[in-house]
Scaffold this active site. Structure first.
Site, PDB file in Angstrom:
ATOM      1  N   ARG A  69      -4.442 -12.274   1.932  1.00 25.79           N
ATOM      2  CA  ARG A  69      -3.334 -11.829   2.772  1.00 25.79           C
ATOM      3  C   ARG A  69      -2.060 -11.848   1.914  1.00 25.79           C
ATOM      4  O   ARG A  69      -1.864 -12.758   1.093  1.00 25.79           O
ATOM      5  CB  ARG A  69      -3.131 -12.752   3.977  1.00 25.79           C
ATOM      6  CG  ARG A  69      -4.120 -12.526   5.116  1.00 25.79           C
ATOM      7  CD  ARG A  69      -3.935 -11.174   5.802  1.00 25.79           C
ATOM      8  NE  ARG A  69      -4.848 -10.955   6.908  1.00 25.79           N
ATOM      9  CZ  ARG A  69      -6.049 -10.375   6.816  1.00 25.79           C
ATOM     10  NH1 ARG A  69      -6.491  -9.974   5.644  1.00 25.79           N
ATOM     11  NH2 ARG A  69      -6.803 -10.196   7.888  1.00 25.79           N
ATOM     12  N   GLU A 110       2.958  -5.196   5.917  1.00 25.23           N
ATOM     13  CA  GLU A 110       1.915  -4.188   6.158  1.00 25.23           C
ATOM     14  C   GLU A 110       2.028  -3.690   7.591  1.00 25.23           C
ATOM     15  O   GLU A 110       2.259  -4.507   8.483  1.00 25.23           O
ATOM     16  CB  GLU A 110       0.522  -4.791   5.977  1.00 25.23           C
ATOM     17  CG  GLU A 110       0.187  -5.149   4.556  1.00 25.23           C
ATOM     18  CD  GLU A 110      -1.269  -5.595   4.387  1.00 25.23           C
ATOM     19  OE1 GLU A 110      -2.101  -5.288   5.271  1.00 25.23           O
ATOM     20  OE2 GLU A 110      -1.568  -6.244   3.374  1.00 25.23           O
ATOM     21  N   HIS A 112      -4.867  -2.244   1.300  1.00 29.57           N
ATOM     22  CA  HIS A 112      -5.697  -3.155   2.110  1.00 29.57           C
ATOM     23  C   HIS A 112      -7.072  -2.538   2.418  1.00 29.57           C
ATOM     24  O   HIS A 112      -7.420  -2.314   3.578  1.00 29.57           O
ATOM     25  CB  HIS A 112      -4.967  -3.519   3.419  1.00 29.57           C
ATOM     26  CG  HIS A 112      -5.466  -4.795   4.035  1.00 29.57           C
ATOM     27  ND1 HIS A 112      -4.670  -5.678   4.701  1.00 29.57           N
ATOM     28  CD2 HIS A 112      -6.707  -5.339   4.083  1.00 29.57           C
ATOM     29  CE1 HIS A 112      -5.380  -6.703   5.151  1.00 29.57           C
ATOM     30  NE2 HIS A 112      -6.634  -6.508   4.778  1.00 29.57           N
TER      31      HIS A 112
HETATM   32  C1  DGY Z   1     -10.182  -8.910   7.023  1.00 29.09           C
HETATM   33  O1  DGY Z   1     -11.319  -8.821   7.452  1.00 29.09           O
HETATM   34  O2  DGY Z   1      -9.507  -9.946   7.105  1.00 29.09           O
HETATM   35  C2  DGY Z   1      -9.604  -7.701   6.395  1.00 29.09           C
HETATM   36  O3  DGY Z   1      -8.516  -8.040   5.591  1.00 29.09           O
HETATM   37  C3  DGY Z   1      -9.187  -6.711   7.446  1.00 29.09           C
HETATM   38  O4  DGY Z   1      -8.297  -7.305   8.337  1.00 29.09           O
END
Ligand code: DGY
Length: 335
Positions: free
Chosen positions: A235, A264, A284
């Site tokens: 993240r 994001e 992402h």
């Molecule tokens: C996750 O599965 O956490 C991916 O980053 C998509 O949100």
């Protein structure tokens, strides 16, 4: 009477939504971007389940908007920083996510970022595409080796271990830092200062929580080798992007590969990191294969159907109860 479920998208890969709509009345947020919290609250009254993606806002207002009928929030994602877990626990709402089905896919993408950043693949491809490749020259497009380098994994859960398996095939030495994971036959557990000092590639695999926000900031960047590659597929908030930008501009690290950002979606107002020649950036896409995304949606639907049928959820979040009505703690979170 049929159950009622709110989904934050009208369409998802695979057949999960179809199965859900056979078992429940489905009300979907009709937009295509990221819903505002207030959009979802409007649709929530009386729902028994919510199916959301990993950065849709799932807050106390949504839970209260749904009312006491709400039993389960199922995320089609591994990450869960978008959910107010305390509010869910207080209301006895089960919260689930999708471990298991995206670890290998995300590890593949992590390796793509390691290779692209360290071997400067994006810059080399761009120079060819713009007609700047004139001749084979010994000094052009030089990167740093991956084989023989030391990989430091911060977070050694499913995704971290899947990256370690790939790194082993590349002949890397592997270290990890994770209070829950001892040494194994692939990787040696070390403290964070040792990992930062010894790694040629540092890759982040921790969820975003209060403890991990800005885990990599100016101090940690300064503790890394000047030849390090920093990679993040977890993240954005785990890295202090401003500190990273300074370090990149001052040449204090070799490169970075980022699939996730503090802001994001980014839209047209790009992070300055995107234009940095030694930073590879992606929107992402860690889990973005057809099969992984279908499996994520499927597992989220299975979790909803199980809870509504009074079976325990398959993959509750760490700290969440698998059955509704039981307030649970939120301790012990790991990737
Ligand atoms: C996750 O599965 O956490 C991916 O980053 C998509 O949100």
């Amino acid at each position: 009477m049929k159950f009622r479920v709110l989904t934050t998208r009208e369409n998802l890969p695979g057949h999960g939504l179809h199965r859900l709509s056979e078992a429940a009345d489905v009300v979907s947020w009709p937009g295509t971007g990221k819903p505002d919290a207030s959009d979802l609250v409007t649709l929530a009254p009386g729902v028994n389940g919510v199916l959301a993606l990993g950065n849709d806002p799932v807050d106390a207002a949504l839970m209260d908007g749904a009312g006491p009928s709400l039993r389960v929030v199922a995320l089609a994602s591994m990450g869960f920083d978008n959910v107010d877990r305390t509010a869910a626990a207080e209301r006895g709402i089960v919260v689930t996510h999708t471990p298991g089905v995206l670890a290998e896919t995300t590890a593949d993408l992590t390796f793509a970022l390691i290779l692209a950043a360290r071997r400067r693949i994006g810059a080399a491809e761009a120079s060819l595409a713009t007609g700047s490749w004139g001749l084979f020259r010994m000094h052009d497009y030089l990167g740093l080796d991956i084989h023989g380098a030391t990989l430091g994994l911060i977070g050694y859960g499913q995704i971290g271990r899947a990256v370690a398996r790939r790194a082993h095939g590349f002949g890397m030495r592997i270290l990890h830092h994770d209070p829950y994971a001892p040494d194994d036959d692939l990787s040696t557990s070390v403290d964070l200062p040792t990992l930062l000092a010894e790694s040629d590639v540092v890759s982040l695999h921790v969820p975003l929580t209060e403890e991990t926000r800005h885990l990599i900031s100016a101090r940690e960047l300064a503790a890394m080798k000047p030849t390090v590659t920093l990679v993040s597929t977890s993240r954005g908030g785990v890295v202090d992007e401003e500190a990273l930008l300074h370090a990149v501009r001052e040449g204090r690290l070799h490169s970075a590969g980022l699939d996730v950002f503090e802001r994001e979606p980014m839209g047209p107002e790009l992070s300055p990191l995107v234009a940095e020649p030694h930073v590879v950036t992606l929107p992402h896409i860690g889990s973005a294969t057809e099969s992984a995304r279908a499996a994520m949606a499927d597992l989220a639907v299975d979790n909803i159907l199980d809870v509504l049928a009074e079976r325990p959820a398959r993959t509750p979040l760490p700290g969440s109860s698998a059955v509704p009505g039981i307030p649970a703690g939120t301790a012990g979170v790991r990737a």
